[in-house]
Write an enzyme that holds these catalytic residues in place. Structure first.
Site, PDB file in Angstrom:
ATOM      1  N   LYS A   1       5.772   5.442  -1.495  1.00  0.00           N
ATOM      2  CA  LYS A   1       6.653   6.249  -0.647  1.00  0.00           C
ATOM      3  C   LYS A   1       8.120   6.097  -1.043  1.00  0.00           C
ATOM      4  CE  LYS A   1       3.661   6.908   3.299  1.00  0.00           C
ATOM      5  NZ  LYS A   1       3.438   6.691   4.738  1.00  0.00           N
TER       6      LYS A   1
ATOM      7  N   HIS B   1       1.612   9.807  -2.534  1.00  0.00           N
ATOM      8  CA  HIS B   1       2.202   8.470  -2.514  1.00  0.00           C
ATOM      9  C   HIS B   1       1.268   7.371  -3.040  1.00  0.00           C
ATOM     10  CE1 HIS B   1       0.397   7.941   1.553  1.00  0.00           C
ATOM     11  NE2 HIS B   1       0.453   6.649   1.265  1.00  0.00           N
TER      12      HIS B   1
ATOM     13  N   HIS C   1      -6.368   3.671  -0.521  1.00  0.00           N
ATOM     14  CA  HIS C   1      -6.210   3.303   0.891  1.00  0.00           C
ATOM     15  C   HIS C   1      -6.266   4.490   1.853  1.00  0.00           C
ATOM     16  CE1 HIS C   1      -1.836   4.124   0.268  1.00  0.00           C
ATOM     17  NE2 HIS C   1      -1.817   4.324   1.581  1.00  0.00           N
ATOM     18  N   HIS C   2      -6.379   5.710   1.337  1.00  0.00           N
ATOM     19  CA  HIS C   2      -6.585   6.878   2.206  1.00  0.00           C
ATOM     20  C   HIS C   2      -7.985   7.470   2.045  1.00  0.00           C
ATOM     21  CE1 HIS C   2      -2.878   7.326   4.378  1.00  0.00           C
ATOM     22  NE2 HIS C   2      -2.195   7.086   3.276  1.00  0.00           N
TER      23      HIS C   2
ATOM     24  N   HIS D   1       0.810  -1.225   0.000  1.00  0.00           N
ATOM     25  CA  HIS D   1       0.000   0.000   0.000  1.00  0.00           C
ATOM     26  C   HIS D   1       0.838   1.267   0.000  1.00  0.00           C
ATOM     27  CE1 HIS D   1       0.762  -0.022   4.342  1.00  0.00           C
ATOM     28  NE2 HIS D   1       0.301   1.219   4.383  1.00  0.00           N
ATOM     29  N   ASP D   2       2.021   1.229   0.601  1.00  0.00           N
ATOM     30  CA  ASP D   2       2.882   2.410   0.689  1.00  0.00           C
ATOM     31  C   ASP D   2       4.096   2.343  -0.237  1.00  0.00           C
ATOM     32  OD1 ASP D   2       1.444   4.020   2.415  1.00  0.00           O
ATOM     33  OD2 ASP D   2       2.538   3.424   4.208  1.00  0.00           O
TER      34      ASP D   2
ATOM     35  N   ASP E   1      -3.914   0.232   8.243  1.00  0.00           N
ATOM     36  CA  ASP E   1      -2.889   1.271   8.086  1.00  0.00           C
ATOM     37  C   ASP E   1      -2.983   2.289   9.223  1.00  0.00           C
ATOM     38  OD1 ASP E   1      -0.950   2.990   6.878  1.00  0.00           O
ATOM     39  OD2 ASP E   1      -2.489   3.980   5.685  1.00  0.00           O
TER      40      ASP E   1
END
Length: 193
Positions: free
Chosen positions: A60, A85, A109-110, A56-57, A137
């Protein structure tokens, strides 16, 4: 979906860029797997959502470490980079057609249940896997030490999830999280011991 070497390569890239983000991604993958299993999803769907949690990240890796690990509040331009990201993650995954199924999970996911997330999706318009990842998260971020914040204890993290049910988080998933949490803690304590 057999992508083990590609996933391992991306996770190694993340680990080299930011050990903190790598560890967080592993924690999220663990939580996401337990939640997806707790929902009784088919094993292939559990596997896909777990991979989404692990990656998911990944975007970054496109954010400078000085921004990722900054102890002070981010400036507006730094926050804009950080906020991108998920978009960066989708760009990375787009390079491999096998990862197409993961792109919405990384992209959204945010998002928030109330529609106040990055892209404004809300409720059931947010893919289920992305809703699961968002919850895991946030919980791991709350209860882990970061350069910019002290970690909350387990009880404070639980209370924050409860307060966010129906606002930030899918309320059904929050309840499921509380139901599966004892098993997660038991499993993790056995690994540590």
């Amino acid at each position: 979906m057999s992508v083990a070497p590609e996933v391992a390569g991306l996770l190694d890239r993340l680990r080299k860029h930011s050990m903190t983000t790598y560890q967080h991604s592993c924690n999220v993958g663990n939580l996401v797997c337990a939640l997806a299993e707790g929902l009784g999803l088919h094993q292939e769907e559990v596997n896909i959502i777990t991979l989404g949690g692990l990656l998911h990240d990944i975007g970054k890796t496109q954010v400078r470490a000085a921004i990722l690990h900054k102890a002070a509040r981010l400036t507006a331009p730094e926050w804009e980079v950080m906020r991108r990201h998920p978009e960066f993650g989708v760009q990375i995954l787009a390079g491999n057609e096998k990862f197409g199924v993961l792109e919405p999970l990384v992209a959204y996911h945010h998002e928030r249940w109330d529609g106040q997330g990055y892209y404004g999706l809300g409720g059931n318009d947010i893919p289920l896997g992305a809703r699961i990842i968002a919850l895991a998260d946030a919980f791991d971020a709350m209860t882990s030490c970061r350069a910019y914040q002290y970690s909350k204890n387990l009880l404070d993290g639980i209370q924050e999830l409860a307060a966010g049910a129906g606002k930030q988080f899918d309320p059904r998933l929050v309840q499921l999280f509380f139901d599966v949490m004892p098993a997660i803690l038991k499993r993790n304590s056995r690994r540590a011991g």
